[in-house]
Design a protein around this motif. Structure first.
Motif, PDB file in Angstrom:
ATOM      1  N   TYR A 138      58.087  30.722  44.922  1.00 25.71           N
ATOM      2  CA  TYR A 138      59.527  30.684  44.657  1.00 25.71           C
ATOM      3  C   TYR A 138      60.174  29.392  45.152  1.00 25.71           C
ATOM      4  O   TYR A 138      61.110  28.885  44.557  1.00 25.71           O
ATOM      5  N   VAL A 139      59.684  28.863  46.260  1.00 26.58           N
ATOM      6  CA  VAL A 139      60.252  27.617  46.776  1.00 26.58           C
ATOM      7  C   VAL A 139      60.110  26.498  45.751  1.00 26.58           C
ATOM      8  O   VAL A 139      61.012  25.691  45.539  1.00 26.58           O
ATOM      9  N   ASN A 140      58.949  26.478  45.090  1.00 23.50           N
ATOM     10  CA  ASN A 140      58.679  25.396  44.149  1.00 23.50           C
ATOM     11  C   ASN A 140      59.112  25.694  42.725  1.00 23.50           C
ATOM     12  O   ASN A 140      59.270  24.807  41.914  1.00 23.50           O
ATOM     13  N   ALA A 196      61.610  28.395  40.991  1.00 24.64           N
ATOM     14  CA  ALA A 196      62.523  29.539  41.082  1.00 24.64           C
ATOM     15  C   ALA A 196      62.434  30.473  39.879  1.00 24.64           C
ATOM     16  O   ALA A 196      62.851  31.622  39.942  1.00 24.64           O
ATOM     17  N   ASP A 197      61.897  29.972  38.775  1.00 16.90           N
ATOM     18  CA  ASP A 197      61.789  30.801  37.573  1.00 16.90           C
ATOM     19  C   ASP A 197      60.906  32.016  37.778  1.00 16.90           C
ATOM     20  O   ASP A 197      60.962  32.955  36.995  1.00 16.90           O
ATOM     21  N   LYS A 207      60.444  39.869  37.570  1.00 18.83           N
ATOM     22  CA  LYS A 207      61.196  41.045  37.119  1.00 18.83           C
ATOM     23  C   LYS A 207      60.448  41.731  35.989  1.00 18.83           C
ATOM     24  O   LYS A 207      60.361  42.954  35.927  1.00 18.83           O
ATOM     25  N   ILE A 208      59.942  40.923  35.074  1.00 18.13           N
ATOM     26  CA  ILE A 208      59.199  41.478  33.941  1.00 18.13           C
ATOM     27  C   ILE A 208      57.906  42.123  34.441  1.00 18.13           C
ATOM     28  O   ILE A 208      57.547  43.231  34.028  1.00 18.13           O
ATOM     29  N   TYR A 217      62.466  35.507  37.455  1.00 13.02           N
ATOM     30  CA  TYR A 217      62.601  36.191  36.170  1.00 13.02           C
ATOM     31  C   TYR A 217      61.276  36.763  35.699  1.00 13.02           C
ATOM     32  O   TYR A 217      61.204  37.896  35.223  1.00 13.02           O
ATOM     33  N   LEU A 218      60.230  35.953  35.846  1.00 11.90           N
ATOM     34  CA  LEU A 218      58.915  36.431  35.437  1.00 11.90           C
ATOM     35  C   LEU A 218      58.517  37.655  36.250  1.00 11.90           C
ATOM     36  O   LEU A 218      57.963  38.616  35.722  1.00 11.90           O
ATOM     37  N   VAL A 264      63.769  30.702  50.998  1.00  9.76           N
ATOM     38  CA  VAL A 264      64.947  30.010  50.480  1.00  9.76           C
ATOM     39  C   VAL A 264      66.237  30.548  51.088  1.00  9.76           C
ATOM     40  O   VAL A 264      67.133  29.785  51.433  1.00  9.76           O
TER      41      VAL A 264
END
Lengths: 251, 258
Positions: free
Chosen positions: B164-166, B168-169, B175-176, B172-173, B89
């Motif tokens: 991630y391309v499809n 983007a959330d 990171k957890i 956050y996941l 991205v």
């Protein structure tokens, strides 16, 4: 005045939109992420640290939300003057607006994160007393503190780019001295004194006491909170006002 | 075409793109390049100070080195996977306007993470001297450890890049997930402190395996058991294969999706 608030709101909206541009859940993450993080930390630490901390999930969540506001608010504000160089030069918007929009974005995230937080308070049967109203001045002074810091940092950054790295590393260290996931009672007296003098700790202690345990913290924490926030805000405003025009030449 | 060939043919582009990344980070700071060594140094020191003073739970011999080996490998994993995740991205313009092999973007991020690891190792070497750990020839095998681990990270990175391309959330996941990995991998505690069941789980944690091998090679100066090497090799092989398959398949029409 209305124009000013309007411009501020538009800038803040732009920041928020940019942050969640490509995700499905979008702004929902502002509520979901802190909640998930709290769940994880509580799960991990409940075996080690749960002994002795009343209502640990709420205890952690309070500190996390407040420190994250300080963290994100100050770090995103550092670069804001440079980032918005064009707008700064071309528009008549007060330069302070650019700093405030970053701080506001972080503050809105704090508020959104409070939604699951209130759920956690209810679930763990937090002690509700009139003392909980103290959260309003607490948040207000925290906001002042973060804004003041952000003014200072954004000006410094124009002159001295290393300040960004320094600030990030400082926060890296800072986050461990605010009794976020442990209790002050567990550290040595020397370290304890250091933690209790930490500005962020005062805000967190006041909010924990009034929201979770329904009591009022000792007077010294209020004094510290007010002194730190007013002091930093005044300092920040003075520096910002003094340097805001010479900054334009630098950019 | 294997990534090895890609690297060999495109080393120049990889280095240029990596340099662009680095420049973005530390553009015209007065300390500039020094931050490349200063940042890992401060990160390591913070954890060491933290666990030696505030949380004096596990002070055994060479505890700081024990922690630092863990953070070295973990930070490499974190930087590598996060970098790869955003690589497609963030290089949107390049992807649209050029025909550079898409794998290059992912490889660049691994390269950047390796450089960071290299600087951290310099500090680590300094710590070894401080703690009077002798340098031995067997230490050199850590290169094999890092090489295998890099292949593993590349595989994971490719998968994340595509997701991630499809979606983007995933940011956050993830990171957890990485927070969970940080506390769930025996970086600042010994696995013996866990229940037997959790110890077995730990022994299958690829990041822990990478760390354990490094610890045995660098601190203890012994040759790690062949089982550890095999597990690491297994993870490297599986994730690389999986990652490459998914990556090559799903990035065919990537320009449309960006």
């Amino acid at each position: 005045m209305r124009e000013y608030l309007n411009a501020l709101w538009e800038l803040t909206k732009r920041e928020l939109r940019r942050k969640y541009a490509r995700s499905y859940l979008g702004i929902l993450w502002s509520s979901l992420y802190p909640f998930l993080r709290m769940l994880l930390v509580v799960f991990l630490f409940s075996t080690i640290f749960d002994k002795g901390i009343d209502r640990y999930p709420a205890y952690y969540f309070t500190g996390y939300l407040m420190f994250e506001f300080f963290n994100v608010g100050s770090v995103t504000s550092v670069t804001t003057l440079r980032d918005n160089k064009d707008l700064l030069i071309k528009s008549k918007l007060s330069k302070k607006t650019f700093v405030m929009s970053r701080v506001n974005t972080a503050f809105i995230n704090l508020l959104l994160g409070s939604i699951p937080y209130i759920g956690v308070l209810i679930y763990y049967k937090a002690i509700l007393t009139p003392a909980c109203l103290l959260i309003i001045p607490d948040l207000f002074f925290l906001y002042l503190f973060v804004t003041g810091m952000s003014y200072i940092l954004s000006i410094l950054y124009v002159y001295f780019k290393d300040i960004r790295n320094i600030h990030v590393q400082l926060l890296n260290l800072w986050r461990f001295f605010i009794a976020l996931f442990y209790h002050v009672d567990w550290v040595s007296p020397g370290v304890r004194k250091f933690i209790e003098l930490n500005p962020i700790y005062s805000f967190i202690k006041i909010s924990r006491d009034c929201l979770i345990y329904g009591r009022v913290s000792e007077g010294r924490f209020f004094v510290q909170a007010i002194l730190y926030s007013v002091g930093v805000y005044l300092l920040g405003s003075i520096i910002f006002e003094a340097k805001k025009n010479s900054v334009l030449l630098r950019l | 075409m294997l990534d090895i060939n890609r690297i060999r043919q495109n080393m120049f582009i990889i280095q240029q793109l990596a340099r662009r990344d680095k420049r973005r980070e530390n553009a015209s700071t007065s300390l500039g390049q020094v931050w490349q060594i200063l940042n890992p140094f401060i990160n390591m020191m913070v954890l060491v100070v933290l666990f030696s003073t505030i949380f004096k739970t596990d002070s055994f011999v060479n505890y700081p080195l024990y922690i630092c080996t863990g953070t070295l490998i973990y930070e490499f994993f974190l930087l590598g996977t996060n970098g790869c995740m955003h690589s497609l991205v963030s290089n949107r313009q390049f992807l649209i306007k050029t025909t550079i092999d898409k794998n290059i973007y992912v490889l660049v991020k691994i390269y950047v993470a390796l450089i960071n690891l290299f600087f951290s190792l310099i500090i680590y070497a300094g710590m070894m001297i401080w703690f009077k750990i002798p340098f031995r020839f067997i230490n050199l095998l850590v290169i094999v450890d890092v090489a295998l681990f890099s292949v593993f990270v590349l595989g994971v990175g490719k998968i994340l890049a595509v997701i991630y391309v499809n979606f983007a959330d995933i940011d956050y996941l993830y990171k957890i997930i990485t927070l969970f990995i940080f506390y769930g991998t025996a970086i600042f505690y010994k696995p013996e402190r866990l229940t037997p069941v959790l110890q077995v789980v730990m022994s299958w944690n690829p990041i822990y395996i990478g760390i354990a091998i490094a610890r045995q090679l660098l601190i203890d100066g012994i040759f790690p058991s062949i089982h550890l090497w095999m597990k690491l090799g297994f993870y490297a092989f599986v994730f690389y294969l999986l990652g490459s398959l998914i990556f090559n398949k799903m990035t065919e029409d990537i320009v449309a999706k960006l």
